[in-house]
Design a protein around this motif. Structure first.
Motif, short mmCIF file in Angstrom:
data_model
loop_
_atom_site.label_atom_id
_atom_site.label_comp_id
_atom_site.label_asym_id
_atom_site.label_seq_id
_atom_site.Cartn_x
_atom_site.Cartn_y
_atom_site.Cartn_z
N HIS A 125 0.83 -1.20 0.00
CA HIS A 125 0.00 0.00 0.00
C HIS A 125 0.88 1.26 0.00
O HIS A 125 0.64 2.21 -0.76
CB HIS A 125 -0.92 -0.02 1.22
N GLU A 126 1.92 1.24 0.84
CA GLU A 126 2.84 2.38 0.92
C GLU A 126 3.57 2.60 -0.40
O GLU A 126 3.82 3.73 -0.80
CB GLU A 126 3.87 2.16 2.04
N LEU A 127 3.89 1.48 -1.07
CA LEU A 127 4.59 1.59 -2.36
C LEU A 127 3.69 2.24 -3.41
O LEU A 127 4.12 3.12 -4.15
CB LEU A 127 5.06 0.20 -2.83
N LEU A 128 2.44 1.81 -3.44
CA LEU A 128 1.49 2.39 -4.40
C LEU A 128 1.34 3.90 -4.16
O LEU A 128 1.33 4.70 -5.10
CB LEU A 128 0.13 1.68 -4.31
N THR A 129 1.25 4.28 -2.87
CA THR A 129 1.14 5.69 -2.52
C THR A 129 2.40 6.46 -2.95
O THR A 129 2.32 7.56 -3.48
CB THR A 129 0.95 5.85 -0.99
N ARG A 130 3.55 5.83 -2.71
CA ARG A 130 4.84 6.46 -3.06
C ARG A 130 4.94 6.68 -4.58
O ARG A 130 5.41 7.73 -5.03
CB ARG A 130 5.99 5.57 -2.57
N VAL A 131 4.49 5.69 -5.36
CA VAL A 131 4.56 5.78 -6.82
C VAL A 131 3.62 6.88 -7.32
O VAL A 131 3.97 7.67 -8.19
CB VAL A 131 4.23 4.41 -7.47
N GLU A 132 2.44 6.93 -6.74
CA GLU A 132 1.47 7.96 -7.11
C GLU A 132 2.03 9.35 -6.84
O GLU A 132 1.95 10.24 -7.69
CB GLU A 132 0.18 7.77 -6.31
N GLY A 133 2.67 9.51 -5.67
CA GLY A 133 3.27 10.79 -5.32
C GLY A 133 4.47 11.10 -6.19
O GLY A 133 4.73 12.26 -6.53
N GLY A 134 5.23 10.06 -6.55
CA GLY A 134 6.45 10.24 -7.34
C GLY A 134 6.18 10.71 -8.75
O GLY A 134 7.01 11.38 -9.36
N ALA A 135 5.01 10.35 -9.28
CA ALA A 135 4.67 10.72 -10.66
C ALA A 135 4.73 12.23 -10.85
O ALA A 135 5.22 12.72 -11.87
CB ALA A 135 3.29 10.18 -11.01
N ALA A 136 4.27 12.98 -9.85
CA ALA A 136 4.28 14.44 -9.93
C ALA A 136 5.71 14.98 -9.88
O ALA A 136 5.99 16.10 -10.30
CB ALA A 136 3.48 15.02 -8.78
N ASP A 137 6.62 14.14 -9.36
CA ASP A 137 8.01 14.53 -9.16
C ASP A 137 8.91 14.03 -10.31
O ASP A 137 10.12 14.02 -10.20
CB ASP A 137 8.48 13.94 -7.82
N GLY A 138 8.28 13.56 -11.39
CA GLY A 138 9.05 13.12 -12.57
C GLY A 138 9.45 11.66 -12.58
O GLY A 138 10.31 11.24 -13.37
N LEU A 139 8.84 10.85 -11.71
CA LEU A 139 9.19 9.43 -11.68
C LEU A 139 8.84 8.77 -13.02
O LEU A 139 7.71 8.86 -13.48
CB LEU A 139 8.44 8.73 -10.54
N SER A 140 9.85 8.09 -13.64
CA SER A 140 9.58 7.46 -14.92
C SER A 140 9.93 5.98 -14.95
O SER A 140 9.55 5.26 -15.86
CB SER A 140 10.33 8.20 -16.04
N LEU A 170 0.13 5.94 -15.19
CA LEU A 170 0.97 7.11 -14.96
C LEU A 170 2.12 7.21 -15.96
O LEU A 170 2.95 8.12 -15.89
CB LEU A 170 1.54 7.08 -13.53
N GLY A 171 2.21 6.22 -16.88
CA GLY A 171 3.29 6.23 -17.87
C GLY A 171 4.66 5.90 -17.29
O GLY A 171 5.68 6.39 -17.76
N ILE A 172 4.68 5.08 -16.25
CA ILE A 172 5.94 4.70 -15.60
C ILE A 172 6.33 3.28 -16.02
O ILE A 172 5.50 2.38 -16.03
CB ILE A 172 5.79 4.77 -14.05
N THR A 173 7.62 3.09 -16.38
CA THR A 173 8.12 1.77 -16.78
C THR A 173 8.55 0.99 -15.54
O THR A 173 9.13 1.56 -14.62
CB THR A 173 9.37 1.95 -17.67
N ILE A 174 8.28 -0.31 -15.53
CA ILE A 174 8.79 -1.15 -14.44
C ILE A 174 9.85 -2.08 -15.01
O ILE A 174 9.61 -2.78 -16.01
CB ILE A 174 7.67 -1.99 -13.80
#
Ligand SMILES: [Zn+2]
Length: 203
Positions: A125-140, A170-174
């Protein structure tokens, strides 16, 4: 209950420690000089006061001031990549290797293969929240850097499946670490060259 038994019970909470080893620890302490035992007791008492958990990456770090983020989350890191590792010692191995300059997330464990409630074993759950927040910060890119053993593989597959819908949206690659990490290797025991190689060959 004697002090010997109660302390042994406390040691039995440690990972991988059974009754006999716990008793051996207690008798070891009894055989040491008082200075050693006092110092150890003080170190333990101070641990929770001086070391705090980062609210960004969930690793433990020495308290810096009033903030709740560690030095890696605050500065010196590239916020476009987020590396997900199992535990603090894995973070330390990757840091020491100098092969990665992004941010981290400590998953807090792995999932046993037959686990009925997988989400309870890790910080999903914390990871999902972190990824959601990171998207605004340029996480790719999210790099899943888990150990190359059955539990690590199982955990990676589980996290990948749970994370993919959000990451796609969010357009983020894993990515995952390349096979430079030989089968059975725990990340924390990998040397710098192996880690660099595995990172370069991620996909
Ligand atoms: Zn942090």
């Amino acid at each position: 209950m004697s002090n010997i038994d109660s302390l042994a019970q406390a040691f039995m909470k440690f990972p991988g420690i059974g009754t006999r080893q716990a008793k051996r620890f207690v008798y070891f302490l009894l055989s040491q000089d008082p200075y050693y035992v006092d110092t150890l007791a003080r170190e333990i008492a101070a641990l929770k006061k001086n070391i705090v958990q980062c609210t960004g990456c969930f690793r433990f770090y020495p308290r810096l001031g009033e903030g709740t983020l560690c030095n890696v989350c605050i500065d010196d890191a590239d916020s476009a990549t987020l590396m997900v590792v199992e535990k603090d010692t894995d973070f330390e191995s990757v840091r020491r290797s100098g092969s990665y300059a992004g941010r981290y997330f400590i998953l807090g464990g792995t999932i046993p293969v037959l686990e009925k409630d997988p989400a309870s074993k890790i910080r999903l759950h914390e990871l999902l929240t972190r990824v959601e927040g990171g998207a605004a910060d340029g996480l790719s890119e999210i790099i899943l850097a888990l150990s190359a053993n059955p539990e690590g593989d199982f955990t990676r597959d589980y996290v990948l499946k749970a994370l993919t819908p959000l990451a796609t949206q969010l357009g983020i690659t894993i990515t995952t670490l390349g096979r430079g990490l030989s089968t059975g290797t725990e990340l924390e025991y990998s040397d710098g060259d192996t880690l660099r190689h595995a990172l370069k060959n991620r996909g």
